[in-house]
Scaffold this motif. Structure first.
Motif, mmCIF file in Angstrom:
data_model
loop_
_atom_site.group_PDB
_atom_site.id
_atom_site.type_symbol
_atom_site.label_atom_id
_atom_site.label_comp_id
_atom_site.label_asym_id
_atom_site.label_seq_id
_atom_site.Cartn_x
_atom_site.Cartn_y
_atom_site.Cartn_z
ATOM 1 N N ASN A 416 -38.816 -2.745 -10.997
ATOM 2 C CA ASN A 416 -37.888 -1.215 -10.909
ATOM 3 C C ASN A 416 -36.833 -2.218 -10.032
ATOM 4 O OD1 ASN A 416 -37.129 0.047 -8.736
ATOM 5 N ND2 ASN A 416 -38.683 -0.057 -6.819
ATOM 6 N N TYR A 417 -36.518 -2.592 -10.079
ATOM 7 C CA TYR A 417 -34.770 -3.108 -10.266
ATOM 8 C C TYR A 417 -34.297 -3.032 -8.180
ATOM 9 C CZ TYR A 417 -30.931 -0.564 -10.072
ATOM 10 O OH TYR A 417 -29.361 1.376 -10.096
ATOM 11 N N ILE A 639 -44.339 5.328 -2.230
ATOM 12 C CA ILE A 639 -44.316 4.245 -2.629
ATOM 13 C C ILE A 639 -43.449 4.118 -3.400
ATOM 14 C CG2 ILE A 639 -47.126 4.765 -3.908
ATOM 15 C CD1 ILE A 639 -46.303 1.379 -1.779
ATOM 16 N N HIS A 640 -42.962 2.912 -2.768
ATOM 17 C CA HIS A 640 -41.464 2.828 -3.344
ATOM 18 C C HIS A 640 -40.858 3.763 -4.702
ATOM 19 C CE1 HIS A 640 -43.357 -1.492 -1.873
ATOM 20 N NE2 HIS A 640 -44.289 -1.735 -2.926
ATOM 21 N N SER A 641 -40.487 3.014 -5.443
ATOM 22 C CA SER A 641 -39.897 4.329 -6.131
ATOM 23 C C SER A 641 -40.990 5.578 -6.917
ATOM 24 C CB SER A 641 -39.174 3.336 -6.834
ATOM 25 O OG SER A 641 -39.265 3.159 -8.662
ATOM 26 N N LEU A 652 -41.779 16.892 1.332
ATOM 27 C CA LEU A 652 -42.041 16.181 2.222
ATOM 28 C C LEU A 652 -40.659 15.997 2.876
ATOM 29 C CD1 LEU A 652 -45.595 15.342 1.471
ATOM 30 C CD2 LEU A 652 -44.708 17.828 2.447
ATOM 31 N N ARG A 653 -40.027 15.039 2.311
ATOM 32 C CA ARG A 653 -39.432 14.799 2.532
ATOM 33 C C ARG A 653 -37.739 15.031 1.885
ATOM 34 N NH1 ARG A 653 -36.031 9.979 7.133
ATOM 35 N NH2 ARG A 653 -38.570 10.216 7.854
ATOM 36 N N ARG A 654 -36.601 15.725 0.762
ATOM 37 C CA ARG A 654 -36.173 15.572 0.291
ATOM 38 C C ARG A 654 -35.070 14.641 -0.139
ATOM 39 N NH1 ARG A 654 -37.663 20.939 -2.113
ATOM 40 N NH2 ARG A 654 -39.092 22.186 -0.344
ATOM 41 N N GLU A 655 -34.479 14.239 1.103
ATOM 42 C CA GLU A 655 -33.084 13.869 0.904
ATOM 43 C C GLU A 655 -33.327 12.682 1.441
ATOM 44 O OE1 GLU A 655 -28.880 16.003 0.681
ATOM 45 O OE2 GLU A 655 -30.622 16.980 2.605
ATOM 46 N N ALA A 656 -32.410 11.378 1.054
ATOM 47 C CA ALA A 656 -32.453 10.312 1.665
ATOM 48 C C ALA A 656 -32.061 10.118 3.285
ATOM 49 C CB ALA A 656 -31.672 9.695 0.677
ATOM 50 N N PRO A 707 -32.859 6.347 -5.565
ATOM 51 C CA PRO A 707 -31.498 5.976 -7.015
ATOM 52 C C PRO A 707 -29.990 6.666 -6.224
ATOM 53 C CG PRO A 707 -33.800 7.536 -7.528
ATOM 54 C CD PRO A 707 -33.580 6.910 -6.050
ATOM 55 N N GLU A 708 -30.372 7.037 -5.438
ATOM 56 C CA GLU A 708 -29.084 7.990 -5.171
ATOM 57 C C GLU A 708 -28.559 7.355 -3.270
ATOM 58 O OE1 GLU A 708 -31.731 9.421 -4.557
ATOM 59 O OE2 GLU A 708 -32.022 11.196 -3.653
ATOM 60 N N ALA A 709 -29.515 6.713 -3.124
ATOM 61 C CA ALA A 709 -28.301 5.625 -1.897
ATOM 62 C C ALA A 709 -29.822 4.732 -1.817
ATOM 63 C CB ALA A 709 -29.154 7.005 -0.914
ATOM 64 N N ASP A 710 -29.168 4.072 -2.615
ATOM 65 C CA ASP A 710 -30.094 2.366 -2.336
ATOM 66 C C ASP A 710 -29.992 1.393 -1.430
ATOM 67 O OD1 ASP A 710 -31.412 0.135 -3.553
ATOM 68 O OD2 ASP A 710 -30.393 -0.173 -5.616
ATOM 69 N N VAL A 711 -30.406 1.441 -0.835
ATOM 70 C CA VAL A 711 -30.238 0.356 0.573
ATOM 71 C C VAL A 711 -30.346 -0.996 -0.139
ATOM 72 C CG1 VAL A 711 -32.019 0.428 1.667
ATOM 73 C CG2 VAL A 711 -30.748 0.611 3.054
ATOM 74 N N ASN A 712 -31.022 -1.630 -0.923
ATOM 75 C CA ASN A 712 -31.446 -2.728 -1.017
ATOM 76 C C ASN A 712 -30.078 -3.294 -1.480
ATOM 77 O OD1 ASN A 712 -33.396 -2.899 0.203
ATOM 78 N ND2 ASN A 712 -34.859 -2.611 -1.590
#
Lengths: 754, 168
Positions: A416-417, A639-641, A652-656, A707-712
């Protein structure tokens, strides 16, 4: 509705309904949890799961992720055939191919790269789960490559390294016998649910809880004392606690005199960390620091619960963890009942599994000295000296520069990059490689970069062996057939090994001494897919041989069985054997790190340094990016992606979302659910605000891997701890500003956007 | 047979295991943006002076003895299960009028794509087979329990007694 209909709808197992309960384990998350799983199967399909009561670790319970198993296993994104890339890398354009074509293509390319650039030019990598790790490492080493890397380049290992630098071994808390638990970051109530019940029981028994955590996490809610420190300042807090303990004479003089190295230097160093100075650094009030130190030192026994990541995801992480771990020995709580007790690791590194095995010999058919230096060898010498893996955080640099030799091929299981800091840079580096084969359960943004993709199956579709700290072991059998043409990771590994002509199944090394190796088990089905279940069992039999257990015996117990004649728990083992450190003692000054003190950030003592980006170390950057940013802090449903694509968990949490303290939210004019821009000097993403007291004022927490908001993607790939190579995920700097919903997608200059 | 859920608030960590176990047991469709799951988990952040405490609560149908929804339902779709005394819904009879939503003091009724009310039936079929509700089985901290209301409260009372002694 008649009775039978009602039972079918209620999924009641039995002959009448045709529903059978089959035993497996959940491997969706892997941090030493792996709950026992009862799969309700009807007509060859899982229709429901629940926890196995027979599993003494999880005792019939599951977490939100495990309970969503069915949607995960049957998800439409599952890979069902091998794939060959036809479009450009990253395009996601693939065509299905046969297993024969896929494996032959991989083997052809690996042999070509070996011939052209040496076997070390191929990287072998493991993400989740951990089951295939020893098998992949054996494959890499027999191929001749030292470049075996795993996701443990950012998880767990740095914590274990720190404990090993001090004690020569990791020592977990003896929760059952302790009077006080010092939880040093981490929230197992969400991330390690098999222990959640035990922690609650301890609390009800009257065990005192002291919790060190920047967040008001659920476990901080149990705390008698919560030390809510600024992220990354753990070392200063630990040193100040030692300061109090030594000054007030609360340390174990006998133990320190007889069994430690470097105490005088340590004592002089911690004298510089008064609680007053520590309050300035950490933000924890002097009185709380004193109180915590005295409570911990006088509880007798007191145990410390470390965590796999939050304390070591800092640019000063190992030193911070060393400083904390030293409090255990200092107060006489090392290897005593109710303190921190080292236990031998069983198969797949389970502490206290209770049996000897030959996994080390299995995974290391070659020694490091017989191969070229591995990834990260020059840059992370302490890691390289202590850990039997490459440090994957050096991959970007090594691939990009080709120094000290070219890296050209990649065989990755569950890569997982987005777990790499500066994740887009990792993709760029990956794209430079000549050949990439990725094995995965799902079509992911990372598999889009592979030349060949191989479909793996999940734990319920394969056999595997798992040990538990309660001295319990299970060998699972498939609950359902593998989906499509997917195969177990080990089938794929054995298949590759056989096609590469490696002596993979010659565990005793007979062929290297000119002998005749045993005949190889397993082979390829008519469709070309690898079928090596017999080889897997033979490998496990060889690995488990010292324990006296066999696969034949284990398979008689579908829900697992107690380890026969387990290694008993014992205490004060150092009195007999000394400490497994170079000096044979607990080391306040490390004989390992003191060899590398010419390197920036490495010292013999547990020296406290600020995180490389912080309001103190980089005030100019902090003026523009005033919030401390922590990435990857766990949520209970992900858990991760792995669980984003699953509707049940995603609901349970639809959005980043980024967690912001209400005070900060007010400062930036943000309310719950507002769209905000989260930015660092490396870039920006747009996410929703989650306004919560979980986050302390001045700190923003953002879950990783979206995927839509990759904080790393907002961190530099070089934001690393020089000792472990771990990224400073839990303490960097960021800014948050509200974004108008109507704002266009492209970035306007700030003044216009406002 | 008894018909109560009991939640030990001190042990609920907001982990959502119960909510997902319920989805799996009941094949719930949750892809719509609004919350349709039968069991919900809430984080409640309570401020007292300068102290903030975050607490977690898992909620589903309470299966009230004197159920307001049952009395409000004009079409007889809501009934009491004879064996388990759970409050249950017959979707075939529901007319989707939402009277139950107005009556329910806990906000429990949910409406699926078909517009009909759906909610927790206490895993009645499982109870009859001697199994616990799916949510109770999953709960990692054993915060969520089901059983005879008097026995459940007796357990809570025992804990309170232990606390009284610990305080002396």
């Amino acid at each position: 509705m008649d009775k039978l209909q009602r039972m079918i709808k209620g999924k009641i197992p039995g002959e009448a309904t045709g529903i059978e309960v089959r035993k497996s384990i959940c491997t969706i998350c892997d941090p030493q949890t792996q709950c026992g799983l009862d799969c309700y199967v009807k007509d060859g399909r899982i229709i429901k799961v629940e926890g196995s009561r027979e599993n003494p670790h999880s005792e019939g319970t599951l977490c939100a992720k495990g309970a969503a198993q069915r949607q995960w296993v049957y998800h439409e994104d599952r890979l069902r055939t091998p794939l060959r890339r036809v479009g450009p890398r990253g395009s996601g354009e693939f065509v299905p191919i046969s297993w024969s074509e896929a494996l032959d293509t991989v083997v052809e390319n690996l042999n070509r790269l070996k011939a052209e650039s040496g076997p070390e030019s191929v990287i072998f990598y493991c993400g989740y789960p951990k089951q295939m790790r020893p098998f992949v490492q054996r494959l890499a080493f027999l191929f001749g490559s030292p470049n075996y890397c795993t996701e443990s380049s950012t998880c767990f290992t740095a914590m274990a390294m720190a404990w090993r630098l001090v004690y020569g071994q990791m020592a977990g808390p003896d929760l059952a016998h302790t009077k006080l638990l010092l939880v040093w970051t981490g929230n197992p109530l969400w991330s390690g649910t098999p222990n959640a019940r035990r922690l609650m029981d301890a609390k009800e028994r009257g065990v005192k809880f002291v919790v060190v955590d920047p967040r008001k996490s659920p476990i901080a809610g149990l705390a008698d004392l919560h030390l809510q420190l600024r992220p990354g300042t753990d070392g200063a807090l630990a040193l100040a606690m030692a300061n109090v303990i030594i000054k007030e004479g609360l340390y174990d003089r006998g133990f320190v005199a007889e069994w430690t190295r470097g105490f005088d230097e340590y004592r002089i160093y911690v004298a510089g960390f008064s609680p007053e100075r520590a309050e300035e650094i950490t933000g924890v009030p002097v009185e709380l620091i004193r109180q915590a130190a005295v409570m911990y030192a006088t509880a007798k026994p007191a145990a410390m619960m470390p965590s796999s990541t939050p304390l070591v995801h800092h640019t000063n992480g190992v030193q911070n963890q060393r400083a904390a771990a030293m409090l255990v020995g200092l107060t006489g709580n090392f290897d005593v009942p109710g303190g921190n007790v080292p236990q031998a690791l069983a198969w797949l590194e389970v502490p206290g599994g209770g049996f000897p095995a030959r996994d080390h010999a299995f995974k290391m058919p070659r020694q490091w000295s017989e191969m070229p230096p591995r990834v990260g060898a020059e840059r992370f010498p302490v890691w390289t000296e202590m850990i039997d893996q490459g440090q994957a955080m050096d991959l970007v640099r090594h691939i990009t520069t080709g120094d000290p030799y070219p890296l050209r091929g990649f065989v990755g299981f569950g890569l997982n990059y987005r777990m790499f800091p500066g994740s887009p840079r990792f993709l760029e580096a990956l794209d430079k490689l000549d050949f990439i084969c990725l094995v995965d359960l799902f079509a992911t943004d990372t598999t889009k970069y592979a030349d060949i993709v191989l479909p793996a199956c999940s734990s319920v579709e394969r056999s595997e062996v798992r040990a538990y700290p309660q001295k319990h072991i299970i060998a699972t059998e498939p609950v359902i057939a593998p989906l499509g043409q997917s195969r177990s990771d080990t089938d794929i590994i054995f298949g590759l090994a056989q096609k590469l002509g490696l002596p993979y199944q010659d565990y005793d090394g007979v062929s290297s001494n000119g002998g005749t190796p045993p005949p190889e088990l397993g082979g390829f089905l008519p469709d070309g897919s690898p079928e090596f279940s017999a080889a897997f069992e033979a490998a496990m039999d060889w690995i488990l041989e010292p324990s006296g257990m066999t696969m034949a015996e284990l398979k008689k117990h579908p829900a697992g069985m107690p380890v026969p004649n387990p290694i008993p728990v014992s205490y004060r083992k150092y009195e007999k054997n000394g400490f497994p450190t170079p000096s044979g003692k607990m080391e306040f000054v490390s004989s390992i790190t003191e060899k590398y003190t010419d390197r920036e950030g490495i010292d013999g003592l547990p020296v406290y340094r600020e995180p490389r980006l912080s309001p103190v170390s980089t005030p100019e950057t902090a003026a523009r990016y005033p919030l401390v940013l922590g990435t990857g802090t766990r949520l209970p449903m992900f858990i991760h992606s792995r669980m984003f694509r699953v509707p049940w968990t995603r609901s349970l949490r639809r959005e980043a979302m980024v967690d912001l303290n209400p005070a900060d939210a007010a400062k930036y004019g943000v309310v719950q659910g507002d769209l905000v821009e989260l930015s660092t000097p490396e870039g920006s993403i747009r996410v929703r605000a989650n306004v919560t007291h979980l986050a302390a004022p001045g700190v923003a927490h953002m879950y990783h891997d979206y995927p839509e908001a990759d904080v790393n993607s907002l961190l530099s790939p070089d934001y690393l701890d020089p000792i472990s190579g771990f990224p400073g995920f839990k303490a960097s700097l960021c800014a948050v500003r509200k974004v108008s919903e109507a704002a266009p997608d492209f970035d306007l200059p700030q003044e216009v956007a406002r | 047979m008894s018909h109560a859920f009991y939640l030990d608030l001190d042990r609920c960590t907001g982990c959502f295991a119960c909510a997902v176990a319920c989805m799996d047991q009941n094949d719930l469709e949750v892809s719509r943006p609004e919350p349709t799951a039968w069991r919900q988990v809430f984080a409640i952040e309570a401020t007292t002076g300068s102290e903030v405490r975050i607490r977690y609560v898992s909620l589903a149908c309470m299966h009230c003895e004197d159920a307001p929804c049952l009395m409000a339902c004009p079409s007889g779709a809501i009934a009491r299960d004879a064996a388990t005394r759970a409050v249950t819904v017959n979707a075939d009879l529901c007319i989707g009028c939402h009277s139950c939503s107005i009556a329910c003091p806990f906000g429990v009724p949910r409406f699926g794509k078909d517009g009909r009310m759906q909610k927790c039936d206490l895993c009645s079929a499982r109870l009859e087979a001697g199994l616990e509700p799916a949510c109770v089985r999953a709960c990692p901290t054993r915060a969520l329990k089901q059983g005879d209301p008097n026995l459940l409260t007796l357990e809570a009372e025992k804990k309170a007694a232990a606390r009284l002694v610990a305080g002396t």
